[in-house]
Design an enzyme around this catalytic site. Structure first.
Site, PDB file in Angstrom:
ATOM      1  CD  GLU A 192       3.439  22.685  -2.476  1.00  0.00           C
ATOM      2  OE1 GLU A 192       3.577  22.709  -3.721  1.00  0.00           O
ATOM      3  OE2 GLU A 192       2.328  22.710  -1.923  1.00  0.00           O
ATOM      4  CG  HIS A 205      -4.168  31.619  -4.787  1.00  0.00           C
ATOM      5  ND1 HIS A 205      -4.979  32.628  -5.268  1.00  0.00           N
ATOM      6  CD2 HIS A 205      -2.920  31.923  -5.190  1.00  0.00           C
ATOM      7  CE1 HIS A 205      -4.226  33.494  -5.939  1.00  0.00           C
ATOM      8  NE2 HIS A 205      -2.975  33.088  -5.899  1.00  0.00           N
ATOM      9  CB  THR A 214       7.109  23.835 -11.381  1.00  0.00           C
ATOM     10  OG1 THR A 214       7.678  23.443 -10.141  1.00  0.00           O
ATOM     11  CG2 THR A 214       7.942  24.933 -12.024  1.00  0.00           C
ATOM     12  CD  GLU A 264       2.506  37.128  -7.268  1.00  0.00           C
ATOM     13  OE1 GLU A 264       1.896  36.286  -6.600  1.00  0.00           O
ATOM     14  OE2 GLU A 264       3.369  36.821  -8.100  1.00  0.00           O
ATOM     15  CG  LEU A 298       8.264  29.183  -8.664  1.00  0.00           C
ATOM     16  CD1 LEU A 298       7.959  29.972  -9.938  1.00  0.00           C
ATOM     17  CD2 LEU A 298       8.165  27.697  -8.957  1.00  0.00           C
ATOM     18  NE  ARG A 317      -0.950  33.773  -2.367  1.00  0.00           N
ATOM     19  CZ  ARG A 317      -0.101  33.183  -3.184  1.00  0.00           C
ATOM     20  NH1 ARG A 317       0.265  31.930  -2.960  1.00  0.00           N
ATOM     21  NH2 ARG A 317       0.395  33.818  -4.204  1.00  0.00           N
ATOM     22  CG  HIS A 374      -1.958  28.093  -3.955  1.00  0.00           C
ATOM     23  ND1 HIS A 374      -2.062  27.849  -5.313  1.00  0.00           N
ATOM     24  CD2 HIS A 374      -0.913  28.944  -3.799  1.00  0.00           C
ATOM     25  CE1 HIS A 374      -1.107  28.536  -5.943  1.00  0.00           C
ATOM     26  NE2 HIS A 374      -0.391  29.185  -5.050  1.00  0.00           N
ATOM     27  CD  GLN A 412      -2.402  31.551 -13.286  1.00  0.00           C
ATOM     28  OE1 GLN A 412      -2.671  32.716 -13.027  1.00  0.00           O
ATOM     29  NE2 GLN A 412      -3.320  30.656 -13.548  1.00  0.00           N
ATOM     30  N   GLY A 413       2.248  33.359 -11.282  1.00  0.00           N
ATOM     31  CA  GLY A 413       2.784  34.667 -10.905  1.00  0.00           C
ATOM     32  C   GLY A 413       4.241  34.894 -11.239  1.00  0.00           C
ATOM     33  N   GLY A 434       9.367  18.750 -10.780  1.00  0.00           N
ATOM     34  CA  GLY A 434       9.106  20.193 -10.790  1.00  0.00           C
ATOM     35  C   GLY A 434      10.434  20.941 -10.758  1.00  0.00           C
ATOM     36  NE  ARG A 454       4.025  29.651  -1.154  1.00  0.00           N
ATOM     37  CZ  ARG A 454       3.653  30.133  -2.331  1.00  0.00           C
ATOM     38  NH1 ARG A 454       4.464  30.894  -3.030  1.00  0.00           N
ATOM     39  NH2 ARG A 454       2.464  29.841  -2.816  1.00  0.00           N
TER      40      ARG A 454
END
Ligand code: SIN
Length: 536
Positions: free
Chosen positions: A393, A243, A50, A122, A410, A302, A363, A54-55, A20, A404
């Site tokens: 991770e 998530h 990875t 987000e 990332l 989240r 997630h 998406q975000g 990743g 998180r």
């Protein structure tokens, strides 16, 4: 090519487990400093979490913008619910600009708006500070990094290779620390011993411990379990992030509906909220059940939103809640989220029109291997294990605290991949020791995989029912008893069998499940992602 992280005097042999963002980024850094790198990865090079992200990646590019950096720090600390390591958070936020520029140098193509990057928001972010590549940011990063790795001279990619255990002094090598890794070549079924001067564990998380996960099939906790067996400490394992918005479907890896969609105004409603919204002429946010949990509603952090969805579904008996986007600009949505639009079409749903059925799914592993500021894996939460690093991770750096902040992972991955590489480059080990072969005495080919399949189902059901979003002591105790039994069963098979992928993964998943459950049982307060209803 990434800029060199320093100059190497020795050419050492480094094995990176996982392909990743963290693993590939570190591989390029170490190679640029003259080291020989072997990346081993369980499936194809791009098969990583990875690739499914998406975000985007949060970060401030302008190092002189102290206010923006402080705001990113504050949001991270708030989301982490009081237990982030502030030194680490500051370090990651301050190094973000340079590391994101490294990604740009490798050819990652983030979305632009004129001359500037297009930034999104987000849950838990008070500003727009997330760079993205439409709704497939991770795939774009994987593409660019894998291309650079393929063009490099001193990085070997060993695909379809599964790390089994780390080789140490206890296995007969003379020096302290980690000296190599035993792997299973999944194509040939052969076990291989690979010597290494250093090993970077970058194997990601363990979402497949639960029945519904947004993670790819490779996320089975292999690196964490392997390092724990080698004496590594782990911490904060109780904090596993669900998530809130995975598409509701029978699929065990449901499609993720990125939080960036809520950043653009998407709203979560329950069945009643949907009826009331349709009856009136209000905007949907006024009808969201999430407002009962936070003033930030659907854009709260989240932990809060996932718990709100879980509780609401339990109260109403519904299988899902609804993500509403029909009040938003359809053209903009379709341009920003083309992958989501096309996935929804497969289910006869249309973005910007239909309510999207969503429910939480496992997630991200917020806890992980205990590492220091240079990503060195610790034993007894204090002393580095020579030659062993943990990045991405799989590692718990202290950045994420108890929950998180979206799109910080990332970022943390590249900052710590760089820190691990720089540390190794400045403190190289180059001992070139030979390592023993895997001992297969008294073991046989596994004829029947059916018991493993059943044990895996039991494991996932146990984690889903008893170690999910909302926990209790009696359920955790029940899980503990079941995990002890599974451990005994798997160990019996392990001792007499030649390893297979299914057996290795099950052994690892059981190990990680025990760490999560033990940590959850030991907690005396609710914080962030850990919520035990007996502690209210
Ligand atoms: C998302 O796009 O919602 C997931 C991103 C993340 O987990 O940070």
């Amino acid at each position: 090519m990434l800029p060199s992280a320093g100059t190497s005097v020795h050419m050492a042999k480094v094995v990176i487990v996982g392909s990743g963002i963290a693993g590939l980024f570190a591989a390029l850094k170490l190679e640029a400093a003259g080291h020989e790198v072997n990346v081993i990865t369980k499936q194809r090079p791009q098969d990583s979490s990875t690739n499914w992200a998406q975000g985007g990646i949060a970060g401030i590019l302008d190092k002189t913008d102290g206010e923006a950096m402080q705001s990113h720090i504050n949001d991270t600390l708030l989301s982490g619910d009081g237990i982030c390591d502030e030194v680490i958070v500051r370090c990651v936020v301050e190094e973000a600009g340079d590391r994101i520029r490294d990604l740009l140098a490798v050819g990652v193509d983030f979305e632009k708006e004129g001359e500037d990057f297009h930034l999104v928001k987000e849950g838990g972010h008070s500003e727009r500070r997330i760079l993205h590549a439409k709704d497939a940011t991770g795939a774009e990063i994987e593409r660019a990094l894998n291309m650079a790795v393929a063009q490099s001279r001193n990085i070997t990619m060993s695909s379809h290779t599964l790390g089994v255990d780390l080789i140490q002094r206890v296995h007969g090598v003379p020096k302290k620390g980690v000296k190599g890794i035993w792997c299973l070549c999944l194509d040939s079924g052969e076990m291989k011993a690979i010597p290494a001067d250093a090993i970077l564990i970058a194997t990601g998380g363990c979402g497949h411990l639960w029945e519904r996960t947004t993670n790819p099939s490779v996320s089975t906790g292999d690196g964490l379990a392997m390092a724990v067996r080698a004496g590594a400490s782990n911490k904060n394992m109780a904090f596993f992030q669900f998530h809130p918005t995975a598409l509701m479907s029978r699929n065990k890896t449901p499609f993720l509906i990125t939080e960036a969609l809520r950043g653009e105004g998407g709203v979560l409603l329950d069945d009643d909220g949907l009826i009331n919204y349709r009856k009136g002429d209000d905007t949907p946010d006024k009808h969201s059940f999430t407002l009962e949990f936070s003033d930030l509603g659907s854009l709260a952090t989240r932990d809060i939103v996932a718990r709100a969805c879980d509780q609401r579904m339990k109260v109403t008996g519904a299988d899902n809640v609804w993500l509403i986007t029909d009040h938003l600009d359809k053209e903009k949505l379709r341009n920003h989220f083309p992958n989501i639009e096309s996935k929804l079409n497969e289910y006869n749903l249309s973005l910007g029109v239909d309510p999207i059925p969503v429910a939480p799914a496992a997630h991200y592993m917020v806890g992980g291997l205990s590492v220091d500021i240079n990503a060195r894996v610790l034993q007894n939460n204090a002393d580095p294990i020579p030659g062993l690093y943990g990045i991405g991770e799989v590692a718990c750096t202290g950045m994420h605290g108890a929950n998180r902040l979206a799109s910080n992972s990332l970022l943390e991955a590249i900052v710590f991949a760089d820190r691990a590489s720089r540390h190794f480059i400045s403190n190289p080990i180059n001992e070139g020791e030979s390592v023993p072969n895997w001992r297969a005495d008294g073991t046989h080919r596994l004829i029947e995989h059916a018991p493993l399949v059943r044990d895996l189902e039991t494991l996932r059901k146990t984690m889903t029912d008893d170690v999910g979003i909302v926990r209790s002591f009696s359920r955790l105790n029940r899980a503990k008893r079941m995990l002890d039994l599974l451990e005994t069963e798997v160990d019996l098979i392990w001792r007499k069998s030649i390893p297979t992928r299914e057996l290795i993964e099950l052994r690892n998943l059981v190990e990680v499940a025990k760490q999560i459950t033990d940590d959850a049982m030991s907690r005396t307060e609710n914080r962030g992602l850990h919520y035990n209803k007996d502690l209210i």
